[in-house]
Design a protein around this motif. Structure first.
Motif, PDB file in Angstrom:
ATOM      1  N   GLY A 163       0.827  -1.294  -0.038  1.00 12.92           N
ATOM      2  CA  GLY A 163      -0.044  -0.001   0.043  1.00 12.92           C
ATOM      3  C   GLY A 163       0.759   1.237  -0.058  1.00 12.92           C
ATOM      4  O   GLY A 163       0.457   2.292  -0.690  1.00 12.92           O
ATOM      5  N   MET A 164       1.847   1.380   0.735  1.00  7.88           N
ATOM      6  CA  MET A 164       2.868   2.465   0.937  1.00  7.88           C
ATOM      7  C   MET A 164       3.490   2.776  -0.643  1.00  7.88           C
ATOM      8  O   MET A 164       3.307   3.531  -1.067  1.00  7.88           O
ATOM      9  N   PHE A 165       3.843   1.480  -1.246  1.00  7.36           N
ATOM     10  CA  PHE A 165       4.463   1.815  -2.550  1.00  7.36           C
ATOM     11  C   PHE A 165       3.483   2.254  -3.604  1.00  7.36           C
ATOM     12  O   PHE A 165       3.600   3.096  -4.407  1.00  7.36           O
ATOM     13  N   ARG A 166       2.218   1.617  -3.407  1.00  9.22           N
ATOM     14  CA  ARG A 166       1.318   2.157  -4.720  1.00  9.22           C
ATOM     15  C   ARG A 166       0.984   3.493  -4.337  1.00  9.22           C
ATOM     16  O   ARG A 166       0.631   4.178  -5.309  1.00  9.22           O
ATOM     17  N   GLU A 167       0.544   3.798  -2.962  1.00  8.55           N
ATOM     18  CA  GLU A 167       0.191   5.303  -2.760  1.00  8.55           C
ATOM     19  C   GLU A 167       1.149   6.283  -3.274  1.00  8.55           C
ATOM     20  O   GLU A 167       1.086   7.489  -3.397  1.00  8.55           O
ATOM     21  N   TRP A 170       4.759   4.141  -6.520  1.00 11.87           N
ATOM     22  CA  TRP A 170       6.080   3.192  -6.490  1.00 11.87           C
ATOM     23  C   TRP A 170       7.396   3.823  -6.645  1.00 11.87           C
ATOM     24  O   TRP A 170       8.431   3.247  -7.196  1.00 11.87           O
ATOM     25  N   PHE A 171       7.252   5.109  -6.345  1.00 14.05           N
ATOM     26  CA  PHE A 171       8.336   5.962  -6.410  1.00 14.05           C
ATOM     27  C   PHE A 171       9.086   5.942  -7.835  1.00 14.05           C
ATOM     28  O   PHE A 171      10.292   6.243  -7.849  1.00 14.05           O
ATOM     29  N   GLY A 172       8.209   5.925  -8.738  1.00  8.94           N
ATOM     30  CA  GLY A 172       8.767   5.772 -10.129  1.00  8.94           C
ATOM     31  C   GLY A 172       9.389   4.630 -10.607  1.00  8.94           C
ATOM     32  O   GLY A 172       9.797   4.349 -11.681  1.00  8.94           O
ATOM     33  N   ALA A 173       9.331   3.627  -9.677  1.00 11.45           N
ATOM     34  CA  ALA A 173       9.932   2.290 -10.047  1.00 11.45           C
ATOM     35  C   ALA A 173       9.083   1.465 -10.887  1.00 11.45           C
ATOM     36  O   ALA A 173       7.838   1.460 -10.958  1.00 11.45           O
ATOM     37  N   THR A 174       9.555   0.425 -11.480  1.00 12.65           N
ATOM     38  CA  THR A 174       8.987  -0.436 -12.283  1.00 12.65           C
ATOM     39  C   THR A 174       9.172  -1.865 -12.016  1.00 12.65           C
ATOM     40  O   THR A 174       8.718  -2.732 -12.693  1.00 12.65           O
ATOM     41  N   ARG A 175       9.888  -2.046 -11.102  1.00 11.30           N
ATOM     42  CA  ARG A 175      10.507  -3.337 -10.450  1.00 11.30           C
ATOM     43  C   ARG A 175      10.378  -3.466  -8.987  1.00 11.30           C
ATOM     44  O   ARG A 175      11.237  -2.563  -8.531  1.00 11.30           O
ATOM     45  N   GLN A 195      -1.695  -9.098  -7.352  1.00 14.58           N
ATOM     46  CA  GLN A 195      -2.902  -8.875  -7.452  1.00 14.58           C
ATOM     47  C   GLN A 195      -3.370  -7.290  -7.561  1.00 14.58           C
ATOM     48  O   GLN A 195      -4.186  -7.021  -8.589  1.00 14.58           O
ATOM     49  N   THR A 196      -2.604  -6.169  -7.121  1.00 17.51           N
ATOM     50  CA  THR A 196      -3.149  -4.895  -7.207  1.00 17.51           C
ATOM     51  C   THR A 196      -2.009  -3.923  -7.944  1.00 17.51           C
ATOM     52  O   THR A 196      -2.456  -2.975  -8.300  1.00 17.51           O
ATOM     53  N   ALA A 294      -0.017   0.814  10.206  1.00 15.79           N
ATOM     54  CA  ALA A 294      -1.327   0.374  10.446  1.00 15.79           C
ATOM     55  C   ALA A 294      -2.159   1.328  11.257  1.00 15.79           C
ATOM     56  O   ALA A 294      -3.355   1.507  10.864  1.00 15.79           O
ATOM     57  N   HIS A 295      -1.572   2.105  12.146  1.00 14.76           N
ATOM     58  CA  HIS A 295      -2.260   2.834  12.930  1.00 14.76           C
ATOM     59  C   HIS A 295      -2.757   4.283  12.118  1.00 14.76           C
ATOM     60  O   HIS A 295      -3.743   4.604  12.052  1.00 14.76           O
ATOM     61  N   ALA A 296      -1.787   4.607  11.243  1.00 12.87           N
ATOM     62  CA  ALA A 296      -1.918   5.651  10.166  1.00 12.87           C
ATOM     63  C   ALA A 296      -3.291   5.314   9.162  1.00 12.87           C
ATOM     64  O   ALA A 296      -3.905   6.013   8.908  1.00 12.87           O
ATOM     65  N   LYS A 297      -3.284   4.071   8.721  1.00 11.20           N
ATOM     66  CA  LYS A 297      -4.177   3.983   7.534  1.00 11.20           C
ATOM     67  C   LYS A 297      -5.457   3.607   8.345  1.00 11.20           C
ATOM     68  O   LYS A 297      -6.592   4.004   7.772  1.00 11.20           O
ATOM     69  N   MET A 298      -5.308   3.013   9.691  1.00 11.52           N
ATOM     70  CA  MET A 298      -6.883   3.029  10.440  1.00 11.52           C
ATOM     71  C   MET A 298      -7.282   4.434  10.362  1.00 11.52           C
ATOM     72  O   MET A 298      -8.497   4.426  10.553  1.00 11.52           O
ATOM     73  N   LYS A 299      -6.282   5.510  10.767  1.00 11.04           N
ATOM     74  CA  LYS A 299      -6.849   6.786  11.241  1.00 11.04           C
ATOM     75  C   LYS A 299      -7.498   7.246   9.882  1.00 11.04           C
ATOM     76  O   LYS A 299      -8.609   8.118   9.674  1.00 11.04           O
ATOM     77  N   THR A 300      -6.888   7.016   8.681  1.00 12.15           N
ATOM     78  CA  THR A 300      -7.137   7.611   7.311  1.00 12.15           C
ATOM     79  C   THR A 300      -8.499   6.975   6.962  1.00 12.15           C
ATOM     80  O   THR A 300      -9.673   7.500   6.735  1.00 12.15           O
TER      81      THR A 300
END
Length: 359
Positions: A163-167, A170-175, A195-196, A294-300
């Motif tokens: 989730g961190m990478f996708r949001e 991916w910091f501009g990466a393809t691999r 999957q995502t 996890a705590h940050a994502k739950m808050k969001t």
């Protein structure tokens, strides 16, 4: 009188272990005693020991001076309670010590679970203090209890990393490069990314003896052996390291340089080889601490939306994870000690799932 059995390790020498048997102390007001039915033992638990001082993992379950009780994930049953909202005999899932029993002070009790409000646990992340009541747990499936113990705590970490990478696009990466490709956290990350973020190419790095197992999982686009890092094609990449082997990481940094967009450290599967990365080209590696994310994502998202999102991902993963491991059930102090040393030394096979009990 109830007798408790505690398996402990020396905090300054993880291979030195000791088992102690004691009479259980009487329960205080509002406390409950849980008998630990069974728990999983994986390399992740060795990570808890390695970072026991740095991240306060030793503080969850106090032990005599110089010793620690390694945290594990498993199932327990309420054996005795002074908490009126709990009933004797009900089963729970959560965070336990390698012990036969755990005394908790249940608070925030609901149909689905409770939080251990014991004072010594409050400074640590609440993620570890929550216990699920199986009678009202939508994630509970009696047929997949072993998979839940072995994979779910690690799956959460993988879910949050992806989730961190996708949001972050991916910091501009393809691999995506993953070390310890046979580890449960790496397998979960590979599955979730497939999957995502199917457009991100997934490479698993592993030792020669684990190549066949990793390939058979079908979760990676490509599987490579350690020391092949110098042959990596130069393209924008991120890596997630589950090994803690500074030599391998240095080779990745030296090969990719500016093409390395993000370096993520998780755990220390090869704990004895972990070391600094000073002087390596490319980005400075960043340690990923799942409870904070996890705590940050739950808050969001809110707890319900967060649980629904991870629940959907878990069901998808479970469809591929069941059958990946050969589950071995062992009980008794001697068996637990032997299994612990086997995992500590890195001698457990990649397809071996250890489920233990001290009773």
């Amino acid at each position: 009188m109830t007798q408790t059995v505690d398996f402990m390790v020396r905090r300054d020498e993880f291979s030195a272990t000791e088992t102690q048997t004691n009479d259980a102390a009487p329960l205080g007001d509002g406390e409950a005693r849980i008998r630990v039915e069974k728990f999983a033992l994986t390399a992740n638990n060795i990570t808890y020991a390695v970072f026991g001082e740095q991240m306060a993992y030793w503080n969850f379950f106090p032990a005599p001076d110089g010793f620690g009780r390694v945290p594990v994930w498993g199932y327990g049953v309420v054996e005795e309670t002074n908490q009126s909202d709990l009933k004797v005999g009900e089963r729970l899932y959560g965070y336990f010590p390698m012990s036969s029993h755990l005394t908790v002070q249940p608070g925030k009790v609901s149909a689905g679970g409770f939080t251990d409000m014991a004072a010594h646990r409050q400074p640590m992340s609440p993620v570890y203090n929550a216990y699920r009541r199986l009678d009202a747990d939508p994630a509970h499936n009696p047929d997949t209890e072993a998979e839940r113990m072995l994979f779910e705590p690690l799956f959460m970490t993988s879910f949050l990393i992806e989730g961190m990478f996708r949001e972050s696009d991916w910091f501009g990466a393809t691999r995506l490069l993953m070390t310890s490709a046979s580890s449960k956290t790496s397998l979960a990350l590979a599955q979730i990314a497939g999957q995502t973020s199917a457009e991100t190419y997934r490479i698993g790095l592993t030792s020669p003896g684990n190549v066949d197992f990793v390939k058979k999982t079908g979760l990676y686009d490509e599987v490579r052996v350690y020391n092949d890092e110098s042959d990596l094609e130069l393209e924008p990449s991120v890596y997630v390291d589950f090994a803690g082997n500074a030599g391998i990481l240095h080779k990745i940094h030296e090969r990719l340089g500016d093409d390395l967009k993000y370096a993520c450290l998780v755990g220390a599967t090869h704990w004895e080889a972990s070391g600094g990365m000073k002087g390596a080209p490319g980005p400075e590696p960043i340690l990923f601490f799942a409870p904070d994310h996890a705590h940050a994502k739950m808050k969001t998202l809110g707890p319900d939306a967060f649980n629904a999102e991870i629940g959907k991902a878990w069901v998808s993963f479970l469809g591929q994870a069941k059958g990946l491991l050969e589950v071995t059930n062992l009980s008794g102090p001697d068996a637990v000690a032997s299994a612990y040393l086997k995992v500590l030394k890195g001698e457990a096979g990649p397809n071996e799932g250890l489920i233990l009990s001290l009773s």
